[in-house]
Design an enzyme around this catalytic site. Structure first.
Site, PDB file in Angstrom:
ATOM      1  N   THR A  78       0.988  -1.165  -0.261  1.00 31.32           N
ATOM      2  CA  THR A  78      -0.098  -0.038  -0.025  1.00 31.32           C
ATOM      3  C   THR A  78       1.122   1.228  -0.150  1.00 31.32           C
ATOM      4  O   THR A  78       0.565   2.455  -0.826  1.00 31.32           O
ATOM      5  CB  THR A  78      -0.509   0.261   1.062  1.00 31.32           C
ATOM      6  N   SER A  85       1.653  -7.289  -0.586  1.00 31.31           N
ATOM      7  CA  SER A  85       2.683  -8.287  -0.474  1.00 31.31           C
ATOM      8  C   SER A  85       0.724  -9.916   0.076  1.00 31.31           C
ATOM      9  O   SER A  85       1.953 -10.674   0.193  1.00 31.31           O
ATOM     10  CB  SER A  85       2.894  -7.947   0.841  1.00 31.31           C
ATOM     11  N   THR A 139       1.880  -4.689   4.252  1.00 31.38           N
ATOM     12  CA  THR A 139       1.391  -5.129   5.671  1.00 31.38           C
ATOM     13  C   THR A 139       1.055  -5.783   5.366  1.00 31.38           C
ATOM     14  O   THR A 139       1.146  -7.356   6.582  1.00 31.38           O
ATOM     15  CB  THR A 139       0.063  -4.008   6.257  1.00 31.38           C
ATOM     16  N   ASP A 140       0.178  -6.925   4.780  1.00 28.06           N
ATOM     17  CA  ASP A 140      -0.806  -8.079   4.826  1.00 28.06           C
ATOM     18  C   ASP A 140      -0.042  -8.797   4.937  1.00 28.06           C
ATOM     19  O   ASP A 140      -0.098 -10.239   6.179  1.00 28.06           O
ATOM     20  CB  ASP A 140      -1.535  -8.205   4.093  1.00 28.06           C
TER      21      ASP A 140
HETATM   22  N1  ASP Z   1      -3.066  -5.611   0.499  1.00 28.72           N
HETATM   23  C1  ASP Z   1      -1.383  -4.836   1.075  1.00 28.72           C
HETATM   24  C2  ASP Z   1      -0.556  -5.247   1.219  1.00 28.72           C
HETATM   25  O1  ASP Z   1       0.033  -6.215   1.821  1.00 28.72           O
HETATM   26  C3  ASP Z   1      -2.158  -3.832   2.514  1.00 28.72           C
HETATM   27  C4  ASP Z   1      -0.592  -2.765   2.501  1.00 28.72           C
HETATM   28  O2  ASP Z   1       0.600  -2.782   2.635  1.00 28.72           O
HETATM   29  O3  ASP Z   1      -1.539  -2.687   3.451  1.00 28.72           O
HETATM   30  O4  ASP Z   1       0.487  -5.141   0.023  1.00 28.72           O
END
Ligand code: ASP
Length: 338
Positions: free
Chosen positions: A14, A56, A87-88
């Site tokens: 993100t 991710s 973050t995932d």
């Molecule tokens: N779906 C995103 C990822 O994990 C979520 C994020 O980065 O906050 O790449």
């Protein structure tokens, strides 16, 4: 903290995403990310590489090995590393890198954001700036996540919130440090205690299955998985209860897996405080019969990554057990007796 040389490894997420008609997708380059934190130039030089650009959700063991390889390749040339990551699955990557890059006196900081860096109300600029600041600090070392003002040991992080800026918690272990208004306050300042040289691995065995028990689960299902996987992690109830609905199907499945020379690990679906299978009869009996290792206070992400890392080195159950119960990057405090 003057003139540190930092390598920024941009991998998507993100933090680097833009809105498209199909939803957020990583499109902002590493160089562009850096452009949002010009104040970092005051205390460090930063180079950028971008081995892949992924949500991710699509990051797995292959990318973990790529990242560990890049850190190894550039280890001598830099004082610290900052990985921008979604973050995932960040907690899995942080755990995996904790096993693949051990005893590092140089910090390997993983960060990301809940909102893209080009939005006015984003958390990305603070997280990135905090990460660079931490990576340039003389006291920093080993793999950690810097996010929402917390520095969390790479083996102890869990994403607990899908939207809020304090997305990550440190599980069963205090944060290594907090970062408030540019000041880093260390809770665990133990760099001087590390005497072993940095140690890299590049082997992962991804043939690990995670089975979450629910009320009424049928242990016979585990038979179907046995040919395909080398290890089974059971996310059991509470401190480690394995159900027996009268047919003994779970005990029988565990017997078959262990007889076949496979690894069975008991974990818990409760995130905090860890397992202890010896407490209840429903766990004690299984543990005694098959002598299977359990997670104790390790996070589920750490248990999964550690199992894959160990199986990349050995299939021997005794050697597995020994490594599984070895503390790596603060992953395990509640060591079993004997
Ligand atoms: N779906 C995103 C990822 O994990 C979520 C994020 O980065 O906050 O790449």
């Amino acid at each position: 903290m003057k003139n540190k040389h930092i390598l920024l490894i941009a991998t998507g997420g993100t933090i680097a995403s833009r809105h498209t008609q199909q939803g957020l997708s990583p499109q902002i380059s590493g160089e562009e990310l850096l452009g949002y934190i010009p104040e970092a130039k005051a205390f460090c030089r930063i180079d950028v590489i971008s081995p892949f650009s992924l949500d991710s959700t699509n990051v797995h063991w292959k990318q973990w090995v790529i990242l560990a390889g890049l850190i190894r390749e550039h280890y001598e040339a830099y004082d610290g590393f900052v990985i921008c990551h979604g973050t995932d699955t960040m907690a899995y990557t942080a755990a995996a890198l904790s096993y693949l890059v051990q005893h590092s006196r140089k910090p390997v900081v993983i960060t990301g954001a809940q909102r893209p860096i080009d939005l006015p109300d984003t958390d990305a600029r603070t997280n990135l700036m905090d990460s660079v600041r931490f990576a340039a600090d003389d006291r920093a070392h080993d793999v950690c996540i810097v996010f929402g003002g917390l520095v969390i040991a790479g083996t102890r992080a869990k994403k607990e919130r899908t939207k809020s800026y304090d997305a990550f918690s440190s599980i069963n272990y205090p944060p290594v440090a907090v970062i408030q208004e540019r000041r880093i306050i260390f809770y665990i300042d133990d760099k001087g205690q590390e005497i072993q040289p940095v140690c890299f691995s590049d082997q992962i065995n991804p043939n690990v299955f995670l089975y979450r028990v629910i009320p009424g689960s049928d242990g016979k299902l585990l038979d179907v998985l046995m040919d395909r996987y080398d290890a089974l992690i059971i996310e059991s109830f509470g401190v480690g209860g394995i159900p027996d609905y009268g047919d003994g199907s779970f005990r029988e499945a565990i017997r078959k897996w262990t007889d076949a020379g496979k690894v069975v690990v008991m974990a818990t679906q409760v995130p905090n405080e860890g397992s202890d299978m010896s407490v209840y009869e429903v766990g004690h009996a299984v543990k005694n019969a098959y002598n299977i290792p359990e997670s104790y206070d390790m996070t589920l992400e750490a248990v999964i990554a550690k199992t894959m890392w160990i199986l990349g080195k050995t299939r021997d159950r005794k050697a597995f057990r020994e490594l599984f119960y070895t503390n790596v990057n603060h992953d395990l405090l509640f060591l079993p007796e004997g």
